[in-house]
Design a protein around this motif. Structure first.
Motif, PDB file in Angstrom:
ATOM      1  N   ARG A  47     -19.285  17.579  23.845  1.00 30.16           N
ATOM      2  CA  ARG A  47     -19.439  16.161  23.512  1.00 30.16           C
ATOM      3  C   ARG A  47     -19.894  16.026  22.063  1.00 30.16           C
ATOM      4  NH1 ARG A  47     -22.540  16.420  27.557  1.00 30.16           N
ATOM      5  NH2 ARG A  47     -24.397  16.004  26.324  1.00 30.16           N
ATOM      6  N   ILE A  48     -19.530  14.914  21.472  1.00 31.24           N
ATOM      7  CA  ILE A  48     -20.020  14.571  20.129  1.00 31.24           C
ATOM      8  C   ILE A  48     -20.747  13.239  20.215  1.00 31.24           C
ATOM      9  CG2 ILE A  48     -19.387  13.964  17.768  1.00 31.24           C
ATOM     10  CD1 ILE A  48     -17.165  15.942  17.884  1.00 31.24           C
ATOM     11  N   ALA A  49     -22.010  13.238  19.749  1.00 29.43           N
ATOM     12  CA  ALA A  49     -22.838  12.026  19.779  1.00 29.43           C
ATOM     13  C   ALA A  49     -22.724  11.312  18.439  1.00 29.43           C
ATOM     14  CB  ALA A  49     -24.290  12.395  20.066  1.00 29.43           C
ATOM     15  N   ILE A  50     -22.309  10.049  18.483  1.00 28.17           N
ATOM     16  CA  ILE A  50     -22.126   9.252  17.268  1.00 28.17           C
ATOM     17  C   ILE A  50     -23.314   8.309  17.124  1.00 28.17           C
ATOM     18  CG2 ILE A  50     -20.583   7.707  16.042  1.00 28.17           C
ATOM     19  CD1 ILE A  50     -18.383   8.581  18.024  1.00 28.17           C
ATOM     20  N   LYS A  51     -24.016   8.432  16.003  1.00 28.77           N
ATOM     21  CA  LYS A  51     -25.150   7.535  15.748  1.00 28.77           C
ATOM     22  C   LYS A  51     -24.636   6.223  15.162  1.00 28.77           C
ATOM     23  CE  LYS A  51     -27.581  10.509  13.268  1.00 28.77           C
ATOM     24  NZ  LYS A  51     -28.709  11.110  12.504  1.00 28.77           N
ATOM     25  N   LEU A  52     -24.959   5.104  15.838  1.00 28.70           N
ATOM     26  CA  LEU A  52     -24.541   3.782  15.382  1.00 28.70           C
ATOM     27  C   LEU A  52     -25.746   2.891  15.160  1.00 28.70           C
ATOM     28  CD1 LEU A  52     -21.479   3.067  17.742  1.00 28.70           C
ATOM     29  CD2 LEU A  52     -21.449   4.029  15.436  1.00 28.70           C
ATOM     30  N   SER A  53     -25.566   1.915  14.272  1.00 27.12           N
ATOM     31  CA  SER A  53     -26.623   0.928  14.029  1.00 27.12           C
ATOM     32  C   SER A  53     -26.522  -0.198  15.058  1.00 27.12           C
ATOM     33  CB  SER A  53     -26.471   0.349  12.614  1.00 27.12           C
ATOM     34  OG  SER A  53     -25.274  -0.404  12.524  1.00 27.12           O
ATOM     35  N   ALA A  54     -27.540  -1.060  15.066  1.00 25.61           N
ATOM     36  CA  ALA A  54     -27.530  -2.192  15.994  1.00 25.61           C
ATOM     37  C   ALA A  54     -26.328  -3.107  15.714  1.00 25.61           C
ATOM     38  CB  ALA A  54     -28.837  -2.968  15.869  1.00 25.61           C
ATOM     39  N   ASP A 109     -16.066  11.041  28.528  1.00 27.02           N
ATOM     40  CA  ASP A 109     -17.236  11.914  28.414  1.00 27.02           C
ATOM     41  C   ASP A 109     -17.147  12.855  27.208  1.00 27.02           C
ATOM     42  OD1 ASP A 109     -15.316  13.713  29.189  1.00 27.02           O
ATOM     43  OD2 ASP A 109     -16.341  14.387  30.999  1.00 27.02           O
ATOM     44  N   ALA A 110     -16.098  12.691  26.381  1.00 28.29           N
ATOM     45  CA  ALA A 110     -15.986  13.531  25.177  1.00 28.29           C
ATOM     46  C   ALA A 110     -16.927  13.062  24.078  1.00 28.29           C
ATOM     47  CB  ALA A 110     -14.552  13.524  24.660  1.00 28.29           C
ATOM     48  N   ILE A 111     -17.395  11.814  24.195  1.00 28.27           N
ATOM     49  CA  ILE A 111     -18.308  11.296  23.172  1.00 28.27           C
ATOM     50  C   ILE A 111     -19.497  10.621  23.850  1.00 28.27           C
ATOM     51  CG2 ILE A 111     -16.500  10.918  21.452  1.00 28.27           C
ATOM     52  CD1 ILE A 111     -16.801   7.879  22.179  1.00 28.27           C
ATOM     53  N   GLU A 112     -20.537  10.450  23.052  1.00 30.30           N
ATOM     54  CA  GLU A 112     -21.653   9.598  23.465  1.00 30.30           C
ATOM     55  C   GLU A 112     -22.070   8.782  22.259  1.00 30.30           C
ATOM     56  OE1 GLU A 112     -25.685  11.959  23.384  1.00 30.30           O
ATOM     57  OE2 GLU A 112     -24.191  13.201  24.404  1.00 30.30           O
ATOM     58  N   LEU A 113     -22.633   7.617  22.500  1.00 31.49           N
ATOM     59  CA  LEU A 113     -23.092   6.733  21.434  1.00 31.49           C
ATOM     60  C   LEU A 113     -24.610   6.705  21.422  1.00 31.49           C
ATOM     61  CD1 LEU A 113     -20.597   3.751  21.807  1.00 31.49           C
ATOM     62  CD2 LEU A 113     -20.383   5.802  20.413  1.00 31.49           C
ATOM     63  N   GLU A 114     -25.187   6.764  20.237  1.00 32.64           N
ATOM     64  CA  GLU A 114     -26.636   6.940  20.101  1.00 32.64           C
ATOM     65  C   GLU A 114     -27.220   5.814  19.250  1.00 32.64           C
ATOM     66  OE1 GLU A 114     -29.244  10.181  17.682  1.00 32.64           O
ATOM     67  OE2 GLU A 114     -27.818  11.016  19.136  1.00 32.64           O
ATOM     68  N   ILE A 115     -28.330   5.260  19.710  1.00 29.18           N
ATOM     69  CA  ILE A 115     -29.046   4.230  18.957  1.00 29.18           C
ATOM     70  C   ILE A 115     -30.537   4.539  19.029  1.00 29.18           C
ATOM     71  CG2 ILE A 115     -29.205   2.667  20.945  1.00 29.18           C
ATOM     72  CD1 ILE A 115     -29.001   0.331  18.954  1.00 29.18           C
ATOM     73  N   SER A 116     -31.270   4.250  17.957  1.00 32.10           N
ATOM     74  CA  SER A 116     -32.703   4.550  17.956  1.00 32.10           C
ATOM     75  C   SER A 116     -33.471   3.531  18.792  1.00 32.10           C
ATOM     76  CB  SER A 116     -33.247   4.559  16.525  1.00 32.10           C
ATOM     77  OG  SER A 116     -33.260   3.244  16.000  1.00 32.10           O
ATOM     78  N   GLU A 117     -34.600   3.975  19.332  1.00 33.31           N
ATOM     79  CA  GLU A 117     -35.441   3.112  20.156  1.00 33.31           C
ATOM     80  C   GLU A 117     -35.876   1.869  19.370  1.00 33.31           C
ATOM     81  OE1 GLU A 117     -39.547   3.597  22.772  1.00 33.31           O
ATOM     82  OE2 GLU A 117     -39.327   4.636  20.872  1.00 33.31           O
ATOM     83  N   LYS A 118     -36.232   2.070  18.109  1.00 35.56           N
ATOM     84  CA  LYS A 118     -36.709   0.957  17.292  1.00 35.56           C
ATOM     85  C   LYS A 118     -35.621  -0.103  17.110  1.00 35.56           C
ATOM     86  CE  LYS A 118     -38.783   0.015  12.764  1.00 35.56           C
ATOM     87  NZ  LYS A 118     -39.241   0.616  11.490  1.00 35.56           N
ATOM     88  N   ASN A 119     -34.390   0.321  16.781  1.00 28.58           N
ATOM     89  CA  ASN A 119     -33.280  -0.618  16.610  1.00 28.58           C
ATOM     90  C   ASN A 119     -32.941  -1.324  17.916  1.00 28.58           C
ATOM     91  OD1 ASN A 119     -32.741  -0.460  13.891  1.00 28.58           O
ATOM     92  ND2 ASN A 119     -31.284   1.224  14.091  1.00 28.58           N
ATOM     93  N   LEU A 120     -33.052  -0.568  19.004  1.00 31.44           N
ATOM     94  CA  LEU A 120     -32.715  -1.140  20.307  1.00 31.44           C
ATOM     95  C   LEU A 120     -33.667  -2.266  20.669  1.00 31.44           C
ATOM     96  CD1 LEU A 120     -31.175  -1.070  23.016  1.00 31.44           C
ATOM     97  CD2 LEU A 120     -32.863   0.617  23.781  1.00 31.44           C
ATOM     98  N   VAL A 121     -34.983  -2.003  20.567  1.00 29.44           N
ATOM     99  CA  VAL A 121     -35.984  -2.996  20.982  1.00 29.44           C
ATOM    100  C   VAL A 121     -35.920  -4.229  20.090  1.00 29.44           C
ATOM    101  CG1 VAL A 121     -38.454  -3.429  21.215  1.00 29.44           C
ATOM    102  CG2 VAL A 121     -37.474  -1.259  21.996  1.00 29.44           C
ATOM    103  N   ALA A 122     -35.661  -4.004  18.767  1.00 28.59           N
ATOM    104  CA  ALA A 122     -35.603  -5.138  17.838  1.00 28.59           C
ATOM    105  C   ALA A 122     -34.400  -6.032  18.107  1.00 28.59           C
ATOM    106  CB  ALA A 122     -35.565  -4.624  16.402  1.00 28.59           C
ATOM    107  N   ASN A 123     -33.377  -5.492  18.761  1.00 28.76           N
ATOM    108  CA  ASN A 123     -32.145  -6.255  18.999  1.00 28.76           C
ATOM    109  C   ASN A 123     -31.762  -6.247  20.481  1.00 28.76           C
ATOM    110  OD1 ASN A 123     -31.037  -6.652  16.009  1.00 28.76           O
ATOM    111  ND2 ASN A 123     -31.779  -4.552  16.184  1.00 28.76           N
ATOM    112  N   GLU A 124     -32.754  -6.123  21.363  1.00 27.26           N
ATOM    113  CA  GLU A 124     -32.490  -5.917  22.791  1.00 27.26           C
ATOM    114  C   GLU A 124     -31.647  -7.043  23.388  1.00 27.26           C
ATOM    115  OE1 GLU A 124     -34.914  -5.246  27.003  1.00 27.26           O
ATOM    116  OE2 GLU A 124     -35.987  -5.220  25.091  1.00 27.26           O
ATOM    117  N   ALA A 125     -31.994  -8.266  23.070  1.00 28.12           N
ATOM    118  CA  ALA A 125     -31.278  -9.401  23.668  1.00 28.12           C
ATOM    119  C   ALA A 125     -29.816  -9.418  23.222  1.00 28.12           C
ATOM    120  CB  ALA A 125     -31.965 -10.711  23.286  1.00 28.12           C
ATOM    121  N   ALA A 126     -29.584  -9.130  21.928  1.00 28.45           N
ATOM    122  CA  ALA A 126     -28.221  -9.181  21.395  1.00 28.45           C
ATOM    123  C   ALA A 126     -27.368  -8.015  21.888  1.00 28.45           C
ATOM    124  CB  ALA A 126     -28.269  -9.176  19.863  1.00 28.45           C
ATOM    125  N   LEU A 127     -28.038  -6.900  22.250  1.00 31.56           N
ATOM    126  CA  LEU A 127     -27.290  -5.688  22.610  1.00 31.56           C
ATOM    127  C   LEU A 127     -27.111  -5.491  24.106  1.00 31.56           C
ATOM    128  CD1 LEU A 127     -28.831  -3.105  20.099  1.00 31.56           C
ATOM    129  CD2 LEU A 127     -26.672  -4.323  19.911  1.00 31.56           C
TER     130      LEU A 127
END
Length: 639
Positions: free
Chosen positions: A465-472, A496-514
């Motif tokens: 798998r390759i994990a891709i880091k994305l912004s909010a 299942d060949a990829i996964e998408l990754e987001i940081s905890e801080k970005n997630l919580v700051a944009n939880e409603a939108a995401l």
């Protein structure tokens, strides 16, 4: 090409004199009265060069008929060395002319050839008494033969080259005559091609019309100087001269006239500083100077006056006298400003444009007069160019199964080395990608590159798998599901060949939108990962009902693992909770054997860190993955 007539080739005087000296040496060494070089003509041999000896009966120009009476004729006929030790004892030669009339008793001769194989003549020595001719004499004769033939080769090749050139010039002349009739039809095409040539050269490093650096090369060279002078607390000043009537000059008198004006202006201005300077033509009607090491503005007075006086002069183009409408912009670097100084060339041009708009002849760049976002917008422009040109690259860091030691997946990171900006940090890239347009373009690049790479790597490990880091902003993009599905279809990959990754801080700051976006991605079968977890932004109750399948624990906890019992206890509890929630924990920042050993007490630990591998490019990563696959195959075969 025409053949060379060797009969007509002349021997240069310098070469002839060297042959004369050679014959003198040969006669003295062999202790004989006669040494000669004879040249073959159509029907006779001619004595061409002889040594100076009162007992030598041969004179230059003496003709030797080819009647079977001459020793040299035998040399040419047999094309090899010919030797007579005592002619009186030879039944073939004792009555021949050289023996009877000239008293020749001994002879040693060797043939000489032109480089095309045709005979030139002979090199020979004669004696009036019997002579055995020692081997050393024959050896010297052979050496002199090689020397003569080497000189003949030079003469022959020069003549051949001359004839070839004459033939070529004749062909060129004939071709020119043929093309003359077409000149009228080609005039318009030539003008169009000339303009195209200007554009091509302009895109390289020099302006074709003036020979000066173009805009791209000027900016690169100026930034290189800025990076150097910053180290030594020096200063860079840029003088940007814009000729507002340049376009009219070009229209009325032609592009060459404007080129001529730029060249005259450069010649009249000369050197503007005492140190290094760069001169460029960034645009057709502009000329710019980058000067190194002017220390203070007070030193610019004489330079400014010189530029003002020079641009006020008349310029002669053919029969036309011109006056320039020139405006000057000046910008100076700031001490210890680092990357901010890289905009000095842009600032100087902005100052020139402001001078033109205000009607002032010269203006210094004023920081307060431009928007504070100018440099950032410049970086965005470069970034979009790099995205379009595919000059960004991905590096990969493996996520390792601690119990097996195998590389199970990889996390991406973006690397951007720009020729002007240098190495740009991933943080700066992420900040730019908060804007929707950039976010979507970057998302397309990341997904496409990651899946393109996954296709290759899954040949070594089908479950990789390759994990891709994305912004909010990228997670929230409405285009993300479409981008994912399009690339999955294109590369024929499972979700299942990829996964998408987001940081905890970005997630919580944009939880409603995401929230809805994350649910949609999860329903697609995409594995979602929360990174940098552990700083209290996300609650465990959220994890229990979230679509995330993997949790990457922040590396700060790993750093304190060996030094703090409290951190060990906290991390132990954190790992247990994550496992009880049936999520895959990934501990980041692993650097030591002790940290890895502590991690092995858990059932499904995954790790990431310098102990295993720092981020590397795709080529190195694939090589390591290939070696790992080969090791597994070898181990299986042994079992």
């Amino acid at each position: 090409m025409p053949r060379v007539d060797t009969q007509k080739l002349q021997i240069p005087n310098k070469t002839y004199r060297s042959w004369q000296d050679m014959l003198e040496i040969l006669a003295q060494f062999a202790r004989v009265p006669i040494a000669s070089i004879n040249r073959l003509s159509a029907n006779q041999l001619e004595v061409y060069c002889v040594n100076h000896n009162p007992n030598n009966p041969y004179r230059v120009g003496t003709a030797l008929p080819l009647n079977g009476e001459q020793f040299c004729e035998t040399v040419l006929k047999n094309d090899k060395v010919f030797r007579i030790k005592n002619a009186l004892e030879s039944s073939d030669w004792h009555k021949k002319s050289p023996v009877v009339n000239l008293g020749i008793r001994a002879y040693l001769g060797i043939p000489i050839h032109w480089p095309n194989g045709s005979p030139f003549g002979t090199l020979s020595i004669h004696d009036v008494k019997p002579n055995q001719f020692k081997p050393q004499v024959l050896e010297l004769l052979s050496v002199f033969k090689d020397s003569v033939e080497a000189q003949l080769t030079v003469i022959y090749q020069n003549q051949k080259l001359q004839r070839n050139n004459e033939a070529l010039m004749s062909r060129i002349h004939n071709r020119t005559v043929e093309l003359a009739s077409l000149s009228y039809q080609l005039d318009q095409e030539a003008s169009r091609r000339k303009q195209l040539e200007r554009e091509v050269h302009y895109q390289q490093y020099h302006d074709i019309g003036s020979g000066l650096l173009n805009a791209k090369a000027w900016e690169l060279e100026s930034n290189r100087l800025i990076n150097q002078t910053d180290l030594y607390n020096q200063e860079i000043a840029v003088f940007y001269v814009g000729i507002s009537n340049g376009a009219r000059i070009q229209t009325e008198l032609g592009a060459e006239a404007l080129d001529n004006v730029i060249k005259q202006l450069k010649e009249k201005l000369g050197r503007l500083g005492h140190f290094k300077q760069i001169v460029a033509r960034p645009h057709s009607s502009d000329i710019a100077y980058t000067l190194v090491n002017p220390i203070s503005n007070s030193q610019y007075d004489s330079t400014i006056q010189r530029v003002l006086d020079t641009t006020s002069q008349e310029f002669q183009v053919g029969e036309n006298s011109l006056r320039l409408q020139a405006y000057i912009g000046v910008s100076v670097t700031e001490p210890h400003a680092g990357q901010r100084n890289l905009g000095v060339t842009v600032q100087a041009r902005q100052a020139m444009q402001s001078a033109q708009e205000s009607g002032k002849r010269i203006l210094f760049f004023d920081e307060a007069s431009i928007d504070s976002g100018t440099r950032f917008n410049r970086m965005e422009s470069y970034f979009m160019e790099s995205l379009r040109d595919q000059t960004l690259s991905l590096h990969f860091q493996p996520q390792v199964s601690v119990h097996s030691g195998l590389w199970e997946s990889a996390t991406t990171s973006v690397h951007w080395d720009h020729p002007i900006l240098g190495s740009v940090s991933e943080l700066s890239i992420n900040q730019m990608c908060d804007q929707p347009d950039l976010a979507d373009a970057m998302c397309q690049f990341l997904v496409h590159k990651a899946m393109e790479t996954a296709v290759k790597w899954r040949k070594h490990n089908p479950d990789f798998r390759i994990a891709i880091k994305l912004s909010a902003s990228q997670f929230a993009s409405k285009l993300l599901p479409e981008i994912l599905q399009t690339n999955l279809n294109q590369f024929k990959l499972p979700t299942d060949a990829i996964e998408l990754e987001i940081s905890e801080k970005n997630l919580v700051a944009n939880e409603a939108a995401l929230s809805s976006a994350l649910d949609d991605l999860s329903k697609m079968g995409i594995t979602l990962t929360m990174s940098d977890f552990g700083h209290g932004h996300a609650s465990f109750s959220y994890l229990k009902h979230s679509p995330f399948k993997r949790i990457k624990i922040d590396k700060s906890f790993t750093y304190n693992l060996q030094h703090s019992s409290e951190d060990r206890a906290f991390l132990y509890s954190l790992m247990q909770i994550i496992e009880k929630l049936k999520l895959d924990p990934v501990l980041t920042g692993i650097e030591t054997q002790e940290q890895e050993q502590w991690l092995m007490q858990f059932n499904t630990p995954f790790a990431e860190g310098e102990k295993y591998q720092s981020p590397i490019d795709s080529k190195e990563f694939e090589q390591a993955l290939s070696r790992q696959a080969l090791s597994i195959q070898t181990y299986s075969a042994i079992r």
